[in-house]
Motif scaffolding. Sequence first.
Motif, short mmCIF file in Angstrom:
data_model
loop_
_atom_site.label_atom_id
_atom_site.label_comp_id
_atom_site.label_asym_id
_atom_site.label_seq_id
_atom_site.Cartn_x
_atom_site.Cartn_y
_atom_site.Cartn_z
N ASP A 273 0.85 -1.19 0.00
CA ASP A 273 0.00 0.00 0.00
C ASP A 273 0.88 1.23 0.00
O ASP A 273 2.08 1.16 0.33
N ASP B 15 -2.88 -2.49 -3.03
CA ASP B 15 -4.07 -1.73 -2.68
C ASP B 15 -4.45 -0.84 -3.86
O ASP B 15 -3.78 0.15 -4.15
N VAL C 139 -6.54 -5.14 -4.91
CA VAL C 139 -7.73 -5.05 -4.07
C VAL C 139 -8.31 -3.64 -4.20
O VAL C 139 -7.69 -2.66 -3.76
N LYS D 292 -10.87 -1.35 -2.92
CA LYS D 292 -11.76 -1.25 -1.76
C LYS D 292 -12.98 -0.39 -2.02
O LYS D 292 -14.06 -0.66 -1.53
N ARG D 293 -12.78 0.68 -2.78
CA ARG D 293 -13.88 1.60 -3.03
C ARG D 293 -14.26 1.56 -4.51
O ARG D 293 -14.36 2.60 -5.17
N LYS E 50 -21.54 -3.03 -6.43
CA LYS E 50 -21.42 -3.52 -5.05
C LYS E 50 -22.72 -3.33 -4.27
O LYS E 50 -23.01 -4.12 -3.36
N ASN F 206 -20.60 -6.39 5.48
CA ASN F 206 -19.83 -5.55 4.57
C ASN F 206 -20.13 -5.88 3.11
O ASN F 206 -20.35 -7.04 2.76
N PHE G 243 -15.77 -6.56 -2.08
CA PHE G 243 -14.70 -5.73 -2.62
C PHE G 243 -14.32 -6.30 -3.99
O PHE G 243 -14.62 -7.45 -4.30
N THR H 243 -14.13 -5.68 8.44
CA THR H 243 -14.10 -4.78 7.29
C THR H 243 -14.48 -5.49 6.00
O THR H 243 -14.79 -4.83 4.99
N LEU I 110 -12.35 -7.15 4.24
CA LEU I 110 -11.18 -7.05 3.36
C LEU I 110 -10.10 -8.04 3.78
O LEU I 110 -10.10 -8.53 4.92
N ASP J 98 -5.49 -4.59 5.37
CA ASP J 98 -5.81 -3.73 6.52
C ASP J 98 -4.56 -3.43 7.34
O ASP J 98 -4.36 -2.30 7.80
N ASP K 136 -2.12 -1.01 5.51
CA ASP K 136 -2.72 0.32 5.47
C ASP K 136 -2.43 1.08 6.76
O ASP K 136 -2.10 2.26 6.74
#
Length: 396
Positions: free
Chosen positions: A68, A149, A195, A197-198, A224, A311, A314, A341, A343, A348, A351
């Motif tokens: 990340d 990430d 990955v 995430k958003r 999602k 959740n 992802f 999370t 994930l 995580d 990060d």
Amino acid sequence: MSSETAWSKLPIDLQEQFYDRAEKEARRLVKIIRELGSQIEAFRNEIAPYIHRFDFGSSKEFSIAAVDGSFSPRPAETIGARFAVYSAGFIMIKGGEIVKEGYLSDDIRHDQSYTREFSSAILHVQESRLEREAALKALSENPDLILIDGSFLGFAYSLFRVRRIIPIPEWIIERARETLEMTEKLLDSGKCAGVVKRGRSRAIGGWLSVKEGRRNPLVEYLDKQILHYLMKPPALFNYMEMLREPGVQRIYSRVSDLLSHSVELNPENALESARKWAMESLVKALDVSEEKAKALESRINRIQIKVSDENPPFELEVPVGFEEKTLEVLLSNSENFNMATGLPMAIDLVDENVTLPAEFTREFVREVEARIIDFYDGSLGEVRNFFTNMNPQKEL
């Protein structure tokens, strides 16, 4: 200890206005939530065949590295320049323990005449380049899987958004090319996945629209959102299975975007326009040929993975042809995930380690200023003027 809230710090008149706005927004969203459920249910039978339940394995212990990067969210604004700092790193986990880790740092300064959007794009490219360096360092440790990430080509899309508006210096293009070369090495390894995430993918609505020959109501919703409603964890959704070819999830997301802004546009015309847009964005961002751009996107598949009820899924980017190997490692054990999370646990953890505090850039600039005072034989007032904050009200 004070119990004062941010809300209570506002003038009474503003508080009352915002309470009223909150009420209106809540009523609006309740209506949307109800509509979303009924609209998804209407197309459940079209989407459900591409959702697959899976079981976590537990027989083999794999090593998973995660990479990340981070940059301090507040650049330092001075008369002399706009300063920003950024970092990247990796950790490698095996058997629930961190067995390797490594970190890199860098900083950047440039002329303040550039826009904030330009600064953001530059920083994204630079940070992505540093992340790729960290990922290659992780690869040299021979893990079973490396998770980065974000998207493999996210830096290019960010650069494209700026290049449409203003010219970009050649040195930034060169940095982007270097980042791309390192990205391709990671893809070639077959050991790396991204990955997201958003993720903002909206391919499902676009695909349904093209299939039906009319604008489907799901173009308004993120994949999602749709899949969070339909997926019972642990489960996955493979875009290539639905779309029949790799690297086109972004194209169908663009179809949704086009159709959501025009009720009259034909889905087939939207698809043709989206294919052209997807190609041109990479060509323009990286100064590569159309053949190169098409080859790049066709190397990457996306999979949505949901591991917990609470959740949303992802998005996982995987080199085409290495999906089975990647999933074997990642889904080998439920302990590879943080269920709080949804994930991968390694993502995580890294990060937390590389994230720079919001105030760090300011402290970095002050450290630079202090060292200049040691080295500079001129007037201290000249140093002070050089580092004057251009917007002192914004300094915390």
